[in-house]
Design a protein around this motif. Structure first.
Motif, mmCIF file in Angstrom:
data_model
loop_
_atom_site.group_PDB
_atom_site.id
_atom_site.type_symbol
_atom_site.label_atom_id
_atom_site.label_comp_id
_atom_site.label_asym_id
_atom_site.label_seq_id
_atom_site.Cartn_x
_atom_site.Cartn_y
_atom_site.Cartn_z
ATOM 1 N N SER A 178 11.633 17.648 18.248
ATOM 2 C CA SER A 178 12.341 18.875 18.613
ATOM 3 C C SER A 178 11.433 20.087 18.456
ATOM 4 N N THR A 187 14.126 22.647 22.816
ATOM 5 C CA THR A 187 14.198 21.400 23.568
ATOM 6 C C THR A 187 13.936 20.235 22.629
ATOM 7 N N SER A 188 14.390 19.029 23.011
ATOM 8 C CA SER A 188 14.181 17.826 22.193
ATOM 9 C C SER A 188 13.746 16.670 23.089
ATOM 10 N N PRO A 189 12.491 16.659 23.541
ATOM 11 C CA PRO A 189 12.025 15.569 24.407
ATOM 12 C C PRO A 189 11.817 14.274 23.614
ATOM 13 N N GLY A 204 12.525 17.575 31.110
ATOM 14 C CA GLY A 204 13.919 17.976 30.870
ATOM 15 C C GLY A 204 14.308 19.296 31.512
ATOM 16 N N SER A 205 13.331 20.053 32.013
ATOM 17 C CA SER A 205 13.651 21.320 32.675
ATOM 18 C C SER A 205 14.269 21.042 34.044
ATOM 19 N N GLU A 210 13.040 27.586 34.755
ATOM 20 C CA GLU A 210 13.420 27.169 33.395
ATOM 21 C C GLU A 210 12.195 26.687 32.632
ATOM 22 N N LEU A 214 10.457 28.318 29.191
ATOM 23 C CA LEU A 214 10.138 27.548 27.990
ATOM 24 C C LEU A 214 8.659 27.682 27.650
#
Length: 418
Positions: A178, A187-189, A204-205, A210, A214
């Motif tokens: 995270s 974010t938490s990839p 995840g974007s 977006e 980030l």
């Protein structure tokens, strides 16, 4: 006869849509459980209309790149959002300054202290163990994945970060790492594989914008800059409480007088132009709500100015039509030639105004930029309503017999003397 009925139905439909949309926009409505909010509820108002705190921050470093300025702006936006304030506006001014307008009653000193902090970026493992900090990140960039075209954030780590990240990603394959900014989750990839070269990708974007946002926030943590409040203004809500109603009254009175003049002087075409003007105002306010325009007193002035220019376009068109009618040309042909003859004048004047708006936007700041945006949006929509809506209404009115006499245009045919 069939064409006349079709034109009558379309004419009535356009008029009904214009007035219904205006009613819903200004009053709001609930239909089958769906609530349509009024323009007053959905359009963001500036500090001069509702009060609040305006803080102008300045980066203290001598050399500031555009990337650093944008990163700092995103960082400050994230901090402001943590206050739970709706309708906050964060904009850049010049090469080193960022303005933060926060509506409502807040402690300005607390806001300044919060905005002036440098920021703390942390990468944490699934057990909340600290893996990296902002100092370990050399650069974050928003790019499109070459394999699937999806927007991602590319990370480049320094030597210390490369070692720590290689160890962590090897340990947490299949688990989440995270990313936090000041204890707020960004974010938490999920770790797909061990990363040993110091080049990581955060997926995840949903959009490239977006991903850019980030990346900007991560960069702001990796490259902190010192910011200082150079101006703090507390704007009382009393100004807006007085100014907004007065501006609305003045605008309503002015628009009413314009309607009255158009109908009395141009008769039926003036009535049709008034319908198009109602649609113009409704569409303009709807666009303001959709694109997030912050309405200020200068913005209201720009809106009223565009209403005047929309009327001016109709005046040009009607005068050209009347010129053709005086020559003895038929109504349909006069309408066609009237629009053709007025087109160049309308486009020239409006394009010139748009160019002025662009200059104000790129070289102005604060309220001047807001004025420019409002002006340009209004001008573009006024071109549409004058050249498309008004033309359609006049042609339909001619088809159904509302415009088949010279008196409908307040015209007397010229008499040639021998």
């Amino acid at each position: 006869m069939k064409k006349k009925r079709k034109s009558a139905v379309l004419f009535i439909l356009i008029v009904a849509v214009a007035f219904f949309s205006a009613f819903v926009g200004f009053k709001g409505m609930v239909i089958s459980g769906w609530k349509f909010k009024s323009f007053d509820e959905v359009i963001t108002k500036g500090l001069d209309l509702q009060g609040g705190v305006s803080v102008l921050m300045e980066i203290q470093e001598n050399q500031v790149t555009r990337e650093q300025l944008e990163s700092t702006k995103e960082h400050i936006s994230l901090r402001v959002n943590k206050l739970g304030v709706a309708e906050t506006v964060v904009t850049t001014e010049g090469e080193k300054r960022i303005r933060v307008d926060i509506p409502g009653a807040f402690d300005s000193q607390e806001i300044v202290e919060s905005l002036s902090k440098s920021g703390n970026l942390i990468f944490k493992g699934p057990n909340d163990d600290e893996i990296l900090t902002g100092k370990d990140v050399k650069k974050a960039s928003a790019v499109l994945d070459q394999q699937n075209g999806q927007p991602v954030v590319s990370l480049e780590l320094n030597e210390d970060g490369q070692r720590a990240f290689s160890e962590a990603t090897g340990k947490y394959v299949g688990q989440k790492i995270s990313v936090y900014m000041d204890d707020e989750l960004l974010t938490s990839p999920t770790v797909q594989t061990q990363i040993v070269d110091g080049n990581a990708v955060i997926t995840g974007s949903q959009t490239l914008d977006e991903a850019k946002k980030l990346a900007g926030v991560i960069n702001s943590g990796a490259l902190p800059v010192t910011v200082k409040a150079v101006s703090v203004k507390n704007v009382g809500a009393q100004l807006g409480a007085t100014a907004l109603p007065n501006a609305l009254k003045a605008g309503t009175l002015g628009i009413g007088l314009v309607f009255l003049f158009m109908i009395c002087y141009y008769r039926v075409p003036g009535f049709l132009a008034s319908i198009a003007l109602v649609l113009f105002i409704t569409i303009t306010l709807f666009v303001f709500a959709q694109v997030g325009v912050t309405l200020t007193l200068p913005g209201i002035a720009a809106l009223l100015l565009t209403i005047g220019m929309a009327v001016d376009a109709n005046v040009l068109i009607f005068e050209r039509i009347r010129e053709e009618l005086r020559k003895g040309i038929s109504t349909k042909t006069s309408i066609k030639k009237g629009f053709e003859n007025a087109l160049s004048s309308i486009v020239d004047s409006n394009v010139t105004t748009i160019l002025v708006g662009l200059i104000l936007y790129f070289f102005g700041s604060g309220a001047v930029k807001g004025f420019a945006v409002t002006l340009m949006i209004g001008i573009i929509i006024s071109l549409f309503t004058a050249l498309v809506v008004t033309k359609l209404l006049i042609n339909l009115a001619a088809d159904i017999g509302m415009l088949n006499k010279l008196s409908h245009f307040r015209v007397k045919r010229e008499v040639e003397h021998a």
